[in-house]
Design a protein around this motif. Structure first.
Motif, PDB file in Angstrom:
ATOM      1  N   LYS A   4       0.802  -1.221   0.000  1.00 28.59           N
ATOM      2  CA  LYS A   4       0.000   0.000   0.000  1.00 28.59           C
ATOM      3  C   LYS A   4       0.841   1.280   0.000  1.00 28.59           C
ATOM      4  CE  LYS A   4      -4.078  -2.105   2.054  1.00 28.59           C
ATOM      5  NZ  LYS A   4      -4.706  -2.315   0.748  1.00 28.59           N
ATOM      6  N   GLN A   5       2.087   1.176  -0.434  1.00 27.15           N
ATOM      7  CA  GLN A   5       2.927   2.354  -0.546  1.00 27.15           C
ATOM      8  C   GLN A   5       3.368   2.554  -1.985  1.00 27.15           C
ATOM      9  OE1 GLN A   5       6.128   2.726   2.258  1.00 27.15           O
ATOM     10  NE2 GLN A   5       4.936   1.880   3.953  1.00 27.15           N
ATOM     11  N   SER A   6       3.903   3.725  -2.251  1.00 28.09           N
ATOM     12  CA  SER A   6       4.342   4.032  -3.605  1.00 28.09           C
ATOM     13  C   SER A   6       5.702   3.387  -3.876  1.00 28.09           C
ATOM     14  CB  SER A   6       4.433   5.550  -3.770  1.00 28.09           C
ATOM     15  OG  SER A   6       4.606   5.878  -5.120  1.00 28.09           O
ATOM     16  N   LEU A   7       6.093   3.390  -5.119  1.00 30.61           N
ATOM     17  CA  LEU A   7       7.394   2.847  -5.490  1.00 30.61           C
ATOM     18  C   LEU A   7       8.501   3.744  -4.936  1.00 30.61           C
ATOM     19  CD1 LEU A   7       5.357   2.252  -8.074  1.00 30.61           C
ATOM     20  CD2 LEU A   7       7.434   1.278  -8.997  1.00 30.61           C
ATOM     21  N   MET A   8       9.541   3.119  -4.421  1.00 30.90           N
ATOM     22  CA  MET A   8      10.680   3.868  -3.915  1.00 30.90           C
ATOM     23  C   MET A   8      11.897   3.528  -4.758  1.00 30.90           C
ATOM     24  SD  MET A   8      12.426   3.795  -0.148  1.00 30.90           S
ATOM     25  CE  MET A   8      13.434   2.361  -0.477  1.00 30.90           C
ATOM     26  N   GLU A  58      13.929  -7.899   7.109  1.00 32.03           N
ATOM     27  CA  GLU A  58      13.529  -6.528   6.755  1.00 32.03           C
ATOM     28  C   GLU A  58      13.744  -6.212   5.279  1.00 32.03           C
ATOM     29  OE1 GLU A  58      15.693  -7.397   9.122  1.00 32.03           O
ATOM     30  OE2 GLU A  58      17.513  -6.161   9.056  1.00 32.03           O
ATOM     31  N   ASP A  59      14.463  -7.077   4.555  1.00 32.13           N
ATOM     32  CA  ASP A  59      14.642  -6.893   3.112  1.00 32.13           C
ATOM     33  C   ASP A  59      13.465  -7.464   2.331  1.00 32.13           C
ATOM     34  OD1 ASP A  59      18.092  -7.737   3.629  1.00 32.13           O
ATOM     35  OD2 ASP A  59      17.192  -5.733   3.477  1.00 32.13           O
ATOM     36  N   SER A  60      12.581  -8.146   3.017  1.00 26.35           N
ATOM     37  CA  SER A  60      11.390  -8.690   2.347  1.00 26.35           C
ATOM     38  C   SER A  60      10.584  -7.535   1.764  1.00 26.35           C
ATOM     39  CB  SER A  60      10.534  -9.479   3.338  1.00 26.35           C
ATOM     40  OG  SER A  60      11.240 -10.580   3.868  1.00 26.35           O
ATOM     41  N   SER A  61      10.307  -7.645   0.489  1.00 25.10           N
ATOM     42  CA  SER A  61       9.608  -6.553  -0.195  1.00 25.10           C
ATOM     43  C   SER A  61       9.292  -6.988  -1.619  1.00 25.10           C
ATOM     44  CB  SER A  61      10.484  -5.293  -0.219  1.00 25.10           C
ATOM     45  OG  SER A  61       9.768  -4.172  -0.702  1.00 25.10           O
ATOM     46  N   PHE A  62       8.691  -6.091  -2.358  1.00 23.45           N
ATOM     47  CA  PHE A  62       8.399  -6.281  -3.774  1.00 23.45           C
ATOM     48  C   PHE A  62       9.395  -5.434  -4.545  1.00 23.45           C
ATOM     49  CE2 PHE A  62       5.985  -7.882  -7.085  1.00 23.45           C
ATOM     50  CZ  PHE A  62       5.377  -6.926  -7.877  1.00 23.45           C
ATOM     51  N   ASP A  68      -1.779  -2.979 -10.922  1.00 17.75           N
ATOM     52  CA  ASP A  68      -2.643  -3.924 -10.242  1.00 17.75           C
ATOM     53  C   ASP A  68      -1.895  -4.486  -9.044  1.00 17.75           C
ATOM     54  OD1 ASP A  68      -3.493  -4.564 -13.490  1.00 17.75           O
ATOM     55  OD2 ASP A  68      -5.029  -4.047 -12.018  1.00 17.75           O
ATOM     56  N   PRO A  69      -2.615  -4.930  -8.006  1.00 17.71           N
ATOM     57  CA  PRO A  69      -1.945  -5.452  -6.802  1.00 17.71           C
ATOM     58  C   PRO A  69      -0.988  -6.590  -7.135  1.00 17.71           C
ATOM     59  CG  PRO A  69      -4.278  -5.111  -6.380  1.00 17.71           C
ATOM     60  CD  PRO A  69      -4.082  -4.895  -7.855  1.00 17.71           C
ATOM     61  N   GLY A  70       0.215  -6.501  -6.614  1.00 15.77           N
ATOM     62  CA  GLY A  70       1.189  -7.562  -6.809  1.00 15.77           C
ATOM     63  C   GLY A  70       1.831  -7.591  -8.182  1.00 15.77           C
ATOM     64  N   LYS A  71       1.685  -6.503  -8.940  1.00 11.85           N
ATOM     65  CA  LYS A  71       2.276  -6.444 -10.283  1.00 11.85           C
ATOM     66  C   LYS A  71       3.017  -5.130 -10.472  1.00 11.85           C
ATOM     67  CE  LYS A  71      -1.131  -9.415 -12.521  1.00 11.85           C
ATOM     68  NZ  LYS A  71      -2.048  -9.571 -13.680  1.00 11.85           N
ATOM     69  N   GLY A 101       3.475  10.531  -8.473  1.00 14.63           N
ATOM     70  CA  GLY A 101       2.434  10.945  -7.556  1.00 14.63           C
ATOM     71  C   GLY A 101       2.098   9.759  -6.664  1.00 14.63           C
ATOM     72  N   ALA A 102       1.268  10.007  -5.658  1.00 16.38           N
ATOM     73  CA  ALA A 102       0.921   8.951  -4.705  1.00 16.38           C
ATOM     74  C   ALA A 102      -0.067   7.950  -5.285  1.00 16.38           C
ATOM     75  CB  ALA A 102       0.369   9.558  -3.430  1.00 16.38           C
ATOM     76  N   GLY A 103      -0.673   8.301  -6.413  1.00 17.84           N
ATOM     77  CA  GLY A 103      -1.593   7.366  -7.048  1.00 17.84           C
ATOM     78  C   GLY A 103      -3.044   7.597  -6.694  1.00 17.84           C
TER      79      GLY A 103
END
Lengths: 117, 109
Positions: free
Chosen positions: A41-45, A87-91, B39-42, B100-102
């Protein structure tokens, strides 16, 4: 449109091991690729910018010895998470910059879900 | 410093109910404005790039427009499969994207 692949799509590893993630541009050459991480639920970093044939540029706060980036060719960049910890677990998501015909676009890979136990 | 602001944060639509998403930006020199859907998870899926004020691009039920200060993503007669988070971004001279935050869009049948 242009296609960027990532491998693996999902990886589970034990704490202390290293994990390599590949990012490939399948139908275009990318002198520049970018690596991101995204928490739920966060933006890309943005983590780092990967340039073919030169050292990667890391964003502030990202440990370069922890996240090793190699851009070996115009179609392949790799991210190695060394001595991974929970803590490195992420997408982790890569993007590849496509410059052609006066346009400048970035295409993203499908992402890699890393879980460190 | 470049800034990108999206509104609303979330949007809930009935199927067929058209609406617009906003992306306002402040940049020293616009090198393009990108729209993606995620999309979620992509990873984000590329939708459009706009380069100059007055430019418009369309893809199926989506239409993106650009002015000197903002961009709109219009969703016409949305379907449930249009549910996603829509992101806008502007690149700097090195290609680094400022996102942007989306806007999280949910389309219900």
């Amino acid at each position: 449109g242009a296609v960027v692949s990532q491998h693996p799509s999902r990886v589970i590893c034990k704490s202390g091991t290293s994990v390599k993630i590949e990012c490939r541009s399948l139908d275009f050459q990318a002198t520049t690729m970018f690596w991101y991480r995204q928490f739920p639920k966060q933006s890309l970093m943005l983590m780092a910018t990967s340039n073919e044939g030169s050292k990667a540029t890391y964003e502030q706060g990202v440990e370069k010895d922890k996240f090793l980036i190699n851009h070996a060719s115009l179609t392949l960049s790799t991210l190695t998470v060394t001595s991974a910890h929970p803590e490195d677990s992420s997408f982790y998501i890569c993007s590849a910059r496509a410059l052609a015909g006066g346009t400048d676009t970035q295409y993203f890979g499908p992402g890699t879900r890393l879980t460190v136990l | 410093e470049d800034q990108v602001t999206q509104s609303p944060e979330a949007l809930r639509l009935q199927e067929g109910e058209s609406s617009s998403l906003n992306c306002s930006y402040t940049v020293s020199g616009l090198r393009g404005l990108f729209w993606y859907r995620q999309d979620p998870g992509k990873g984000p899926e590329f939708l459009f790039t706009l380069y100059s004020a007055g430019e418009e691009k369309e893809k199926e039920r989506l239409k993106a427009t650009l002015t000197k200060k903002e961009s709109f993503l219009h969703i016409t007669a949305p379907k449930p499969e249009d549910s996603a988070t829509y992101l806008c971004a502007v690149p700097d001279s090195w290609g680094k994207l400022q996102f942007g935050a989306g806007t999280q869009v949910v389309v219900t049948p």
